[in-house]
Structures are given as structure tokens and as C-alpha cells.
Design a protein around this motif. Structure first.
Motif, PDB file in Angstrom:
ATOM      1  N   ARG A 181      35.061  25.996  44.555  1.00  0.00           N
ATOM      2  CA  ARG A 181      36.294  26.524  43.950  1.00  0.00           C
ATOM      3  C   ARG A 181      36.035  27.820  43.192  1.00  0.00           C
ATOM      4  O   ARG A 181      36.764  28.804  43.350  1.00  0.00           O
ATOM      5  CB  ARG A 181      36.910  25.475  43.019  1.00  0.00           C
ATOM      6  CG  ARG A 181      38.090  26.008  42.199  1.00  0.00           C
ATOM      7  CD  ARG A 181      38.710  24.941  41.324  1.00  0.00           C
ATOM      8  NE  ARG A 181      37.758  24.293  40.429  1.00  0.00           N
ATOM      9  CZ  ARG A 181      37.315  24.835  39.294  1.00  0.00           C
ATOM     10  NH1 ARG A 181      37.708  26.055  38.926  1.00  0.00           N
ATOM     11  NH2 ARG A 181      36.467  24.171  38.523  1.00  0.00           N
ATOM     12  N   THR A 212      32.243  20.546  44.565  1.00  0.00           N
ATOM     13  CA  THR A 212      33.637  20.984  44.653  1.00  0.00           C
ATOM     14  C   THR A 212      33.909  22.132  43.679  1.00  0.00           C
ATOM     15  O   THR A 212      34.585  23.108  44.023  1.00  0.00           O
ATOM     16  CB  THR A 212      34.582  19.810  44.355  1.00  0.00           C
ATOM     17  OG1 THR A 212      34.331  18.756  45.288  1.00  0.00           O
ATOM     18  CG2 THR A 212      36.033  20.242  44.457  1.00  0.00           C
ATOM     19  N   GLN A 213      33.374  22.021  42.474  1.00  0.00           N
ATOM     20  CA  GLN A 213      33.544  23.106  41.494  1.00  0.00           C
ATOM     21  C   GLN A 213      32.878  24.390  41.978  1.00  0.00           C
ATOM     22  O   GLN A 213      33.431  25.486  41.827  1.00  0.00           O
ATOM     23  CB  GLN A 213      32.947  22.682  40.152  1.00  0.00           C
ATOM     24  CG  GLN A 213      33.774  21.687  39.365  1.00  0.00           C
ATOM     25  CD  GLN A 213      33.064  21.258  38.091  1.00  0.00           C
ATOM     26  OE1 GLN A 213      31.904  20.844  38.124  1.00  0.00           O
ATOM     27  NE2 GLN A 213      33.751  21.363  36.959  1.00  0.00           N
ATOM     28  N   GLU A 271      35.271  30.690  45.575  1.00  0.00           N
ATOM     29  CA  GLU A 271      36.466  31.215  46.238  1.00  0.00           C
ATOM     30  C   GLU A 271      37.284  32.079  45.277  1.00  0.00           C
ATOM     31  O   GLU A 271      37.746  33.167  45.644  1.00  0.00           O
ATOM     32  CB  GLU A 271      37.313  30.069  46.770  1.00  0.00           C
ATOM     33  CG  GLU A 271      38.544  30.533  47.539  1.00  0.00           C
ATOM     34  CD  GLU A 271      39.296  29.395  48.186  1.00  0.00           C
ATOM     35  OE1 GLU A 271      40.188  29.671  49.019  1.00  0.00           O
ATOM     36  OE2 GLU A 271      39.019  28.227  47.859  1.00  0.00           O
ATOM     37  N   GLN A 272      37.443  31.614  44.046  1.00  0.00           N
ATOM     38  CA  GLN A 272      38.232  32.373  43.059  1.00  0.00           C
ATOM     39  C   GLN A 272      37.611  33.729  42.764  1.00  0.00           C
ATOM     40  O   GLN A 272      38.322  34.696  42.477  1.00  0.00           O
ATOM     41  CB  GLN A 272      38.339  31.568  41.759  1.00  0.00           C
ATOM     42  CG  GLN A 272      39.238  30.347  41.859  1.00  0.00           C
ATOM     43  CD  GLN A 272      39.184  29.494  40.599  1.00  0.00           C
ATOM     44  OE1 GLN A 272      38.291  29.655  39.760  1.00  0.00           O
ATOM     45  NE2 GLN A 272      40.136  28.588  40.455  1.00  0.00           N
TER      46      GLN A 272
END
Length: 522
Positions: A365, A361-362, A368-369
Motif C-alpha cells: 500500500r 499488505t502495508q 503504491e501511494q
């Protein structure tokens, strides 16, 4: 019209014939072929006329609007060009521009009895291995002719010793390279990097040291008297990179959309007079460029208070970059069991970060950032297929489910490479995507078409969570639908979940869709 009145008299016959080219035509040519310049010499007047490209390529000052040079000045320019011929290359010369050397090809043709014309072409960017200005080429990257990291550190430490006053250490991250590569093919990666490095090298001096950290990140140290102009230098670097001209293999300028143009995030830290802690400067500049990227700023200075507040997030980004650059991904095979036979029907391959403390998940994330989802998609597909080949005997004829990112599909070049590399093995693959309301339906159609081409299948993941709905299921018409754990967890004690899941199963089976329940733990 006399020669001195014409803006570009060397190229065109500016007569009244309709078929004759115009000054505007030549301006178009200059924009399309920025590495080519032309000039004219007239015997009767002993005058030369250079076009704008020639002035720019040779880094000489334009004295008259029409490009006029006197005989003596023109002779001096030609002598400077031809002073250092390149061995075993016809009409190719090394041309000095400060500390930089270019490779120029020079050619001439007799125009008529009164004049002759010539062409000068900058071919430095065609010869990636050319690095004649450095006796120790081992210090320099052969593609960019910029210092390697270790050489950059040595040169910067030397500058810090010789110039003990204030200094600035900057990390410069270039955005847009991947977008250009996706649009024009990954063969253009090197073209982008070469153009960027050429723009940066124009700022190089004994007090402005520039090094390459990756194909999209560069390091800059500004010390000595140049430190007083550091802010201006950084702004000019930003403008120079934004204005880079990217050409294809034939020297023609690529028509890049404004949204895909090259931009930068630059973070810098300030060296206090007398300090020699270069590691701290680099670390602080790394954090500053991270802040610039997160806050969508062009340039960001190091701020200690923000560093203390955001250093955990910054550390995550450093770990992610290491994960991607080293391709340190590892994968677990999660079995999918048939409810009818109890046998393993397929495996889902689950991405992990190896020994690095990042969860899946990290990873997504952070990707994407920082606009790195394509890198994750590329790594996942190629790494998963590599793992599949390594465990072919154990996996036998089982299906392999691989998570995909529908709005970051492989480029045509990478898709063709995947197909060529793994061939018939792809028939055992199931590409699964999460149903989302904001995914372009054309991208989903492309993904499904690719699945058909490869002979693989298509699945919707996490159905029943977020945006999932019946009309979306009908529109996408997958081979499999995986019901989200939110509907499966505790279902044995929840009659509402039982009815809802029962309806999903009935609907799917009536439409030829197989159903998989996620996270069956009881």
C-alpha cells in the motif's frame, strides 16, 4: 548581411546557397548539446560574438541581442576562463562561478584571415570525482558536489548560530528519475542526479546551504537575510529542476515525455528566531514533504494540526523508506503440498519486513501511494533468487513461486542482469500475478514472453477474488491457477463453494492448467 546583423555569424555561412545551414539549424544544435557553446572573434572590427549557450555556461550577462561583446570585455572573459588550468589535462580549466567551480574545455580554430572561432564545453558533469572547489572533499558527495548529511547539519548549525533570526529548513523530493531510468536505462540515473545538483548548486551561498540525502532527496536551509526570500528561492528551485536538461553519454539531450519529466515535492518547516532545535526542523520538514507527496502539491509548509492527525501514516512511510534503502526485507518459505502424494511440491516465498513493524499488505500500500512499486518488484525478484541460491540444497528440485507486479516489470537492463546472475536456476521459478481488469494485456504478454525466455512458469494468484473470470483465465493461459482463500475457507461446510471450485478445477484441467488451493487450514 553584416556581422553585426547576424545572430550567429560565427558558425554559419549565411549565403543564399540552399545547402548552407541556417540560424534555425544552430538553434537546434544548441538545444541538443546544451553543454557546448561557440563564439567568433573578428580582427578587423575587434568584436566578438557569443552564442546563447556560451553566455549560459559562463554565467555572464548578454548585452546585445546578437551576442556582441567588445574587445576589452571579451579579453576579460577569456582571461577568467584560462586563469586556472587543470593539471595534466589539455585545454581544460577551472572556472569560478561564485562559490562553485566548473571544468571547461576551451578550443580555437582559425576561420579565415579576418576571424577565428572557438568552442567552450562544460565537462564538469562528465567527471564525477571532480570536486576542486572544496579543500575538504570529505564533506561533499563526489557525484553531486553537495554536502553529505553530516556536513550539511554542521554547516546549518553554524549558520543558525551566526544568524539567530528566522530560517527555513526544506526537504526536496524529486519525482521522475526512476521513470527516466526505466525508459533510457539505469546508467542515466547519475546523469539525472548530476543535472539536478547543478541546478541546485546555483542557489548555494553562505546563507543557502544545500545537502544531499539520497539520489532523489535534498536538504536546504535558508537563513540570515536570505530567509526573507525563502519562498521565492523554493519556487525558483522547483522551476530549475523542472527545466533540467538531461543528456546521454555523448552529450545529446534525451527526449523525455512530459509525463516522465522531473517534478518535485518540497516540504519545509520554519525556525523561530533564537531556536536551535535542528532535529525538530528536519522532522517537521520530513512530514511536510510527506504531506506534499500525498496531496500532490509542489510545496507544502509544516502544519502542526495535520502532523498530529497523520503522524501514524508518516511513521509508516519512514519505516518503508528504511526497509527499501537498507534492503531489510526477509522471506518465509511456505510449502505447497501435492494432494496426490502428500509431498512438498514447491514453496511460495513470502515477503516480510524483518524487524520493522510493517505487514506485506502495508508495504504494498505504501509503495503504491508513493510510486515505489518498482523498488518492491526489483527487491522481491533479486532477493528471492538470492535466498533460493542460499537454500539450494534444502529446496532441491522444488519449484519456487514468487509474486510479481505485472504493471511494474523489470526494465530490460535489470531483466538481463537477473538472467545473467541466476541462469539455469530460473527454470525452477514460477512467477505469479493477481488477475486484474486494469492490467495492460501487453505487459502480461511481455511477462509471459520473459517466462518463456527464462524457462520458468507462470501462475495466476488469488483466482476467484475480485476481477477473476473464465475469459480472463483463457486469455492469460497460465501454467498454474491458485484459488483464493475466499473460496477455500469453510468449503467443507459450503456446497455452493464446493460446486464452484469443482467447476474451476475441471475447467483448468481440461485446458492443461494445474490448480492450487490457497490457505488450506482444516
Amino acid at each position: 548581411m553584416t556581422y553585426t546583423e547576424a545572430r550567429y555569424p560565427m558558425i554559419f555561412d549565411l549565403s543564399k546557397h540552399a545547402s548552407s545551414p541556417t540560424d534555425h539549424d544552430w538553434e537546434i544544435f544548441q538545444k541538443l548539446f546544451p553543454y557546448m557553446g561557440a563564439f567568433l572573434y573578428i580582427h578587423t572590427t575587434r568584436e566578438a560574438y557569443l552564442d546563447d549557450n556560451t553566455f549560459r555556461i559562463l554565467h555572464i550577462q548578454k548585452e546585445h541581442a546578437n551576442g556582441l561583446l567588445s574587445h576589452d570585455r571579451f579579453t576579460q572573459v577569456m582571461q577568467n576562463i584560462t586563469r586556472n588550468p587543470v593539471a595534466r589535462q589539455n585545454q581544460v580549466y577551472q572556472y569560478n562561478v561564485g562559490s562553485e567551480q566548473l571544468q571547461l574545455r576551451l578550443s580555437f580554430v582559425e576561420r579565415d584571415a579576418q576571424s577565428w572561432m572557438g568552442f567552450v564545453q562544460d565537462i564538469t558533469h562528465y567527471n564525477d570525482g571532480f570536486c576542486p572547489m572544496y579543500q575538504d572533499a570529505g564533506e561533499y558527495d563526489p557525484l553531486t558536489h553537495l554536502y553529505h548529511r553530516s556536513a550539511f547539519i554542521r554547516r546549518t548549525e553554524q549558520c543558525m548560530r551566526e544568524c539567530p533570526g528566522a530560517g527555513y529548513l526544506a526537504i526536496l523530493h524529486v519525482h521522475g528519475i526512476e521513470q527516466i531510468a526505466q525508459q533510457y536505462g539505469y546508467s542515466q540515473n547519475d546523469r539525472c542526479v548530476i543535472a539536478i545538483s547543478q541546478a541546485l548548486r546555483s542557489f548555494s551561498s553562505p546563507q543557502v546551504i544545500i545537502g544531499m540525502r539520497s539520489y532523489k532527496e535534498f536538504m536546504v536551509y535558508v537563513g540570515g537575510s536570505a530567509a526573507e526570500q525563502a519562498g521565492t528561492i523554493f519556487q525558483r528551485m522547483r522551476a530549475a529542476i523542472s527545466g533540467c536538461v538531461i543528456t546521454d553519454d555523448f552529450g545529446e539531450v534525451l527526449k523525455i515525455d512530459a509525463s516522465d519529466a522531473l517534478t518535485i515535492s518540497l516540504g519545509y518547516s520554519v525556525r523561530t528566531a533564537g531556536s536551535h532545535d535542528l532535529d525538530a526542523l528536519i522532522n517537521h520538514a520530513n512530514f511536510s514533504v510527506f504531506e506534499a507527496m500525498n496531496e500532490r502539491k509542489d510545496i507544502c509548509a509544516f502544519n502542526k494540526a495535520r502532523y498530529e492527525a497523520d503522524k501514524t501514516q508518516f511513521r509508516e512511510l519512514q519505516l518503508f523508506r528504511r526497509l527499501v534503502s537498507d534492503n531489510a526485507f526477509t522471506y518465509h518459505f511456505q510449502p505447497i503440498v501435492s494432494a496426490k502424494t502428500g509431498e512438498i511440491f514447491a514453496f511460495e516465498i513470502l515477503m516480510r519486513a524483518g524487524d520493522l513493524p510493517l505487514t506485506a499488505t502495508q508495504i504494498l500500500r505504501i509503495a503504491e501511494q508513493n510510486k515505489r512499486l518498482y523498488a518492491v518488484e526489483h527487491a522481491t525478484l533479486f532477493n528471492a533468487m538470492h535466498a533460493f541460491t542460499e537454500h539450494q540444497e534444502a529446496l532441491s528440485d522444488k519449484k519456487l513461486f514468487i509474486n510479481g507486479i505485472p504493471d511494474h516489470l523489470l526494465t530490460e537492463t535489470d531483466f538481463d542482469l537477473l538472467q545473467t546472475t541466476y541462469g539455469e536456476l530460473l527454470e525452477n521459478i514460477v512467477i505469479e500475478v493477481t488477475e486484474q481488469s486494469d492490467v495492460d494485456s501487453d505487459l502480461v504478454d511481455t511477462l509471459k514472453a520473459r517466462c518463456t525466455t527464462l524457462g520458468c512458469q507462470f501462475a495466476i494468484d488469488d483466482y476467484g477474488a475480485g476481477y477473476s473470470n473464465t475469459s480472463g483465465l483463457l486469455l492469460m493461459m497460465p501454467d498454474y491457477v491458485k484459488i483464493d482463500r475466499a473460496l477455500i475457507s469453510g468449503i467443507e461446510n459450503d456446497s455452493k463453494k464446493q460446486r464452484l471450485v469443482s467447476d474451476i478445477i475441471s475447467f483448468a484441467h481440461e485446458n492443461g492448467i494445474s490448480v492450487i488451493a490457497e490457505c488450506v487450514e482444516t
